[in-house]
Design a protein around this motif. Structure first.
Motif, PDB file in Angstrom:
ATOM      1  N   ALA A 173      91.571  72.159   6.961  1.00  0.00           N
ATOM      2  CA  ALA A 173      92.307  71.115   6.447  1.00  0.00           C
ATOM      3  C   ALA A 173      91.595  69.931   5.822  1.00  0.00           C
ATOM      4  CB  ALA A 173      93.250  70.554   7.828  1.00  0.00           C
ATOM      5  N   SER A 174      90.380  69.666   6.327  1.00  0.00           N
ATOM      6  CA  SER A 174      89.655  68.815   5.636  1.00  0.00           C
ATOM      7  C   SER A 174      89.043  69.130   4.387  1.00  0.00           C
ATOM      8  CB  SER A 174      88.688  68.261   6.631  1.00  0.00           C
ATOM      9  OG  SER A 174      87.702  69.363   6.771  1.00  0.00           O
ATOM     10  N   THR A 175      89.193  70.213   3.907  1.00  0.00           N
ATOM     11  CA  THR A 175      88.629  70.627   2.614  1.00  0.00           C
ATOM     12  C   THR A 175      89.724  70.424   1.461  1.00  0.00           C
ATOM     13  OG1 THR A 175      89.491  72.874   2.843  1.00  0.00           O
ATOM     14  CG2 THR A 175      87.298  72.369   3.369  1.00  0.00           C
ATOM     15  N   ARG A 227      87.676  68.916  -2.386  1.00  0.00           N
ATOM     16  CA  ARG A 227      86.704  69.730  -1.883  1.00  0.00           C
ATOM     17  C   ARG A 227      86.693  71.219  -1.847  1.00  0.00           C
ATOM     18  NH1 ARG A 227      85.268  66.357   3.636  1.00  0.00           N
ATOM     19  NH2 ARG A 227      84.907  64.222   2.824  1.00  0.00           N
ATOM     20  N   PHE A 228      87.942  71.739  -1.834  1.00  0.00           N
ATOM     21  CA  PHE A 228      87.923  73.096  -1.548  1.00  0.00           C
ATOM     22  C   PHE A 228      88.019  73.917  -2.940  1.00  0.00           C
ATOM     23  CE2 PHE A 228      90.472  77.273  -1.394  1.00  0.00           C
ATOM     24  CZ  PHE A 228      89.800  77.875  -0.490  1.00  0.00           C
ATOM     25  N   ASP A 229      88.417  72.995  -4.000  1.00  0.00           N
ATOM     26  CA  ASP A 229      88.139  73.603  -5.472  1.00  0.00           C
ATOM     27  C   ASP A 229      86.719  73.595  -5.844  1.00  0.00           C
ATOM     28  OD1 ASP A 229      90.731  74.284  -6.315  1.00  0.00           O
ATOM     29  OD2 ASP A 229      91.381  72.083  -6.409  1.00  0.00           O
ATOM     30  N   THR A 269      80.867  74.489   3.040  1.00  0.00           N
ATOM     31  CA  THR A 269      81.610  73.656   3.742  1.00  0.00           C
ATOM     32  C   THR A 269      81.630  72.230   3.531  1.00  0.00           C
ATOM     33  OG1 THR A 269      81.976  73.082   6.282  1.00  0.00           O
ATOM     34  CG2 THR A 269      79.899  73.368   5.509  1.00  0.00           C
ATOM     35  N   ASP A 270      82.612  71.521   3.867  1.00  0.00           N
ATOM     36  CA  ASP A 270      82.414  69.940   3.917  1.00  0.00           C
ATOM     37  C   ASP A 270      81.641  69.374   4.771  1.00  0.00           C
ATOM     38  OD1 ASP A 270      84.332  70.163   5.814  1.00  0.00           O
ATOM     39  OD2 ASP A 270      85.902  69.112   4.852  1.00  0.00           O
ATOM     40  N   GLY A 271      81.406  69.948   5.993  1.00  0.00           N
ATOM     41  CA  GLY A 271      80.399  69.627   6.660  1.00  0.00           C
ATOM     42  C   GLY A 271      80.978  68.504   7.948  1.00  0.00           C
ATOM     43  N   ASN A 272      82.452  68.488   7.885  1.00  0.00           N
ATOM     44  CA  ASN A 272      82.724  67.249   8.823  1.00  0.00           C
ATOM     45  C   ASN A 272      82.847  67.713  10.355  1.00  0.00           C
ATOM     46  OD1 ASN A 272      85.058  68.988   8.712  1.00  0.00           O
ATOM     47  ND2 ASN A 272      86.383  67.582   9.380  1.00  0.00           N
ATOM     48  N   ASN A 273      82.675  69.153  10.518  1.00  0.00           N
ATOM     49  CA  ASN A 273      82.649  69.597  12.002  1.00  0.00           C
ATOM     50  C   ASN A 273      81.104  70.315  12.065  1.00  0.00           C
ATOM     51  OD1 ASN A 273      85.140  68.931  13.422  1.00  0.00           O
ATOM     52  ND2 ASN A 273      86.040  70.362  11.855  1.00  0.00           N
ATOM     53  N   PRO A 274      80.358  69.724  12.908  1.00  0.00           N
ATOM     54  CA  PRO A 274      79.131  70.070  12.956  1.00  0.00           C
ATOM     55  C   PRO A 274      79.008  71.761  13.594  1.00  0.00           C
ATOM     56  CG  PRO A 274      79.062  68.026  13.850  1.00  0.00           C
ATOM     57  CD  PRO A 274      80.579  68.347  13.755  1.00  0.00           C
ATOM     58  N   PHE A 275      78.074  72.491  13.056  1.00  0.00           N
ATOM     59  CA  PHE A 275      78.068  73.868  13.863  1.00  0.00           C
ATOM     60  C   PHE A 275      76.445  74.101  14.035  1.00  0.00           C
ATOM     61  CE2 PHE A 275      78.398  73.961   9.190  1.00  0.00           C
ATOM     62  CZ  PHE A 275      77.181  74.832   8.891  1.00  0.00           C
TER      63      PHE A 275
END
Length: 599
Positions: free
Chosen positions: A102-104, A113-115, A194-200
């Motif tokens: 969703a954040s993208t 961001r997704f585009d 990715t937009d990097g809002n959730n670390p992995f």
């Protein structure tokens, strides 16, 4: 360097045996007969025409046979999908993991961001060799391998361009696990966009090279991060919503609350940076739809609305019995119960009811639905009667919802049967064995009691109507709330089911009595029209992780591997085989129409 040919669909190679049929037909073809005639006058025109095709006579006499064999062979190879495999010091297979959470949808970079993620993915594809094998993993509601390893550049670019963002939570970590499982013994180059809002985290012992592309930089967002509605008492219900400010500035937030499509309230709140506020309101306890909208310009629009639904209980129940006032009273006492009583059994009556209760009058089989069987189960439950018991009492039960608030410790069972079945799960136990079972398949739910209500004193206790209420309410009520992408399971006996979504209307054919609707990616109300009972479901984002759009990983990471130059290239040869077969087919037509004699 190791070169080899492999076939993706080798089962089609047996079609090469058809070559022998072409050869046999050619061998048994009758020869032309030479006939002497008195004049060549009628053949002069044909003779002059044949001069233009003099080059045909220079071809081998069996050229058409050779072309036919080659064409068939190439068609078979096209079906078998040959690949040219090159192993050695060459570019690694490439995997693109594309974040669509969703954040993208945030617009801190334009157009979104997704585009920009898709544009970056296309740039990576364009920079690589046309012979490099690539795969695409779409990190949506759940990881999805959109295309396995292929060198077909047009297919890869088409799939990337057609991708759409979702409203789901982040699944990058699961997508990394999927990427690791592809060609497990072959090093790969894996790009995470990715937009990097959730670390992995990256696998510590991976043989693969990782490249992480962070898209996005902003944090200006206010969103609805939670909302609930529930009955407070018989007359009143209560709903609350939580609004969070993830930016570093004070925010003034206009809010519009609609109750059953009419404006209930307009209000303004102020939120300090990195804070949240809860709003609580009381409403009448009846079937209600609520829509909340934040009238604010921020970088993520998808969490500026919320939808709530409070269903009212309605249970259409059929009781088939010779007469049992205690059971009838227990069923009538259920809130929202619409009870019909019959004295005989016919399958045609089952289709319009949410729950069917059989008191001793047990049919041989049942169709999909929800049932209570008192006495014994139907024969299509595949059970075996192993004995009878008498003069026992209930001693224990499983801690499950249908036994909530019930303690039938003083209940006596004067007579019951003992059964066993791999499809029946016991939940109620007497001193001498289980006497209550659950049958729960995808399209059938049933509670089975192996004793008659006339052979127990349970009907005289308050726990008995509570037990009946728990069964009906647990399986016939439903949770209307779904996360984006979570499927809606629809159980109904009608031939067609109609689903209205925020975007369009669907007509679903229902052949088995069970339909799973998966197009639930967009937040809003979902209307399910069935034969038995209509239902409303609600999809909301409600994710602090997605609403907090600030990138948590703000640098690009390249995890390089010493085996970087070791890898495999897979070149798909099926397209070339198809094109060559078409060319040969055209050549055969030209030769045939030119009158070439193969004899």
């Amino acid at each position: 360097m190791v070169n080899m040919i492999r076939f993706i669909n080798p089962q089609f190679l047996w079609l090469l045996s058809l070559l022998s049929i072409i050869i046999i037909l050619q061998l048994i073809k009758p020869k032309r007969i030479l006939v002497k005639i008195s004049t060549l006058f009628l053949w002069e025109r044909l003779f002059r025409k044949s001069q233009t095709s003099r080059w045909l006579r220079k071809l081998p006499k069996n050229i058409l046979l050779i072309l036919q064999l080659l064409i068939l062979s190439l068609i078979v190879f096209t079906l078998a999908q040959p690949q040219w495999v090159m192993k050695g010091n060459i570019a690694l297979p490439l995997v693109l993991i594309i974040d669509s959470s969703a954040s993208t949808n945030a617009i801190d970079v334009k157009p979104s961001r997704f585009d920009v993620i898709k544009k970056e993915a296309l740039n990576i594809v364009a920079k690589n060799s046309i012979f490099r094998s690539m795969a695409i993993i779409y990190a949506g509601y759940k990881p999805e391998l959109k295309v396995s390893f292929t060198t077909n550049r047009s297919t890869i670019e088409k799939i990337i361009k057609e991708l759409k963002s979702t409203y789901s939570n982040d699944t990058i970590q699961e997508s990394i696990e999927l990427a690791e499982s592809l060609l497990p013994n072959t090093p790969k180059e894996i790009h995470i966009l990715t937009d990097g809002n959730n670390p992995f985290t990256l696998p510590s012992n991976s043989i693969n090279d990782y490249h992480i592309h962070i898209i996005g930089k902003g944090e200006d967002n206010v969103g609805i991060t939670n909302a609930k509605i529930f009955p407070k008492n018989v007359n009143l219900a209560e709903f609350y919503l939580e609004i969070s400010n993830f930016s570093n500035k004070f925010q003034k937030v206009p809010i519009v609350i609609k109750l059953n499509n009419a404006i209930m309230e307009r209000l303004h709140i102020e939120l300090a940076p990195k804070s949240n506020k809860k709003i609580i309101r009381e409403i009448p306890n009846k079937e209600t739809k609520i829509e909340i909208n934040l009238d604010i310009n921020d970088d993520l629009k998808e969490d500026n609305s919320a939808h709530l639904y409070l269903p009212q209980p309605y249970h259409k129940i059929l009781l088939i019995t010779l007469g049992n006032p205690y059971l009838e009273k227990a069923l009538k006492a259920i809130p929202g119960a619409d009870l019909k009583i019959k004295r005989d059994v016919t399958q045609e009556d089952f289709i319009d009811f949410d729950f069917i209760v059989f008191d001793q009058l047990i049919p041989e089989y049942v169709s999909p639905g929800k049932y209570i069987f008192i006495g014994y189960p139907p024969f299509n439950f595949n059970f075996e009667q192993i004995g009878k018991i008498s003069n026992t009492r209930i001693v224990s039960w499983e801690e499950i919802p249908i036994m909530s608030l019930i303690q039938p410790l003083n209940v006596n069972i004067y007579s019951a049967i003992l059964i066993k079945s791999k499809d029946l799960t016991p939940f109620l136990y007497s001193e001498k064995g289980p006497i209550g079972f659950i049958y729960d398949k995808k399209d059938i739910f049933a509670i089975v009691l192996t004793f008659s209500l006339l052979d127990t004193n349970w009907i005289y206790y308050d726990s008995f109507p509570i037990f009946i209420y728990n069964i009906i309410n647990y399986k016939n009520s439903y949770n209307p709330y779904k996360s984006p992408g979570e499927p809606i399971e629809i159980l109904d006996n009608s031939g067609w089911i109609y689903v209205g979504t925020p975007e369009r209307r669907y007509e679903l054919e229902n052949k088995s009595g069970f339909v799973e609707f998966t197009e639930t990616t967009k937040p809003g109300f979902y209307y399910i029209k069935k034969r038995a009972k209509n239902e409303i479901y609600v999809v909301n984002l409600f994710s602090k992780e997605e609403s907090d759009i600030k990138p948590k990983m703000n640098i690009e990471i390249n995890k390089q591997n010493k085996n970087k130059e070791k890898g495999t290239i897979y070149i798909d040869l099926s397209l070339y085989a198809l094109i060559l077969s078409i060319i040969l087919l055209l050549l055969e037509a030209i030769i045939f129409l030119g009158g070439f004699n193969i004899t």
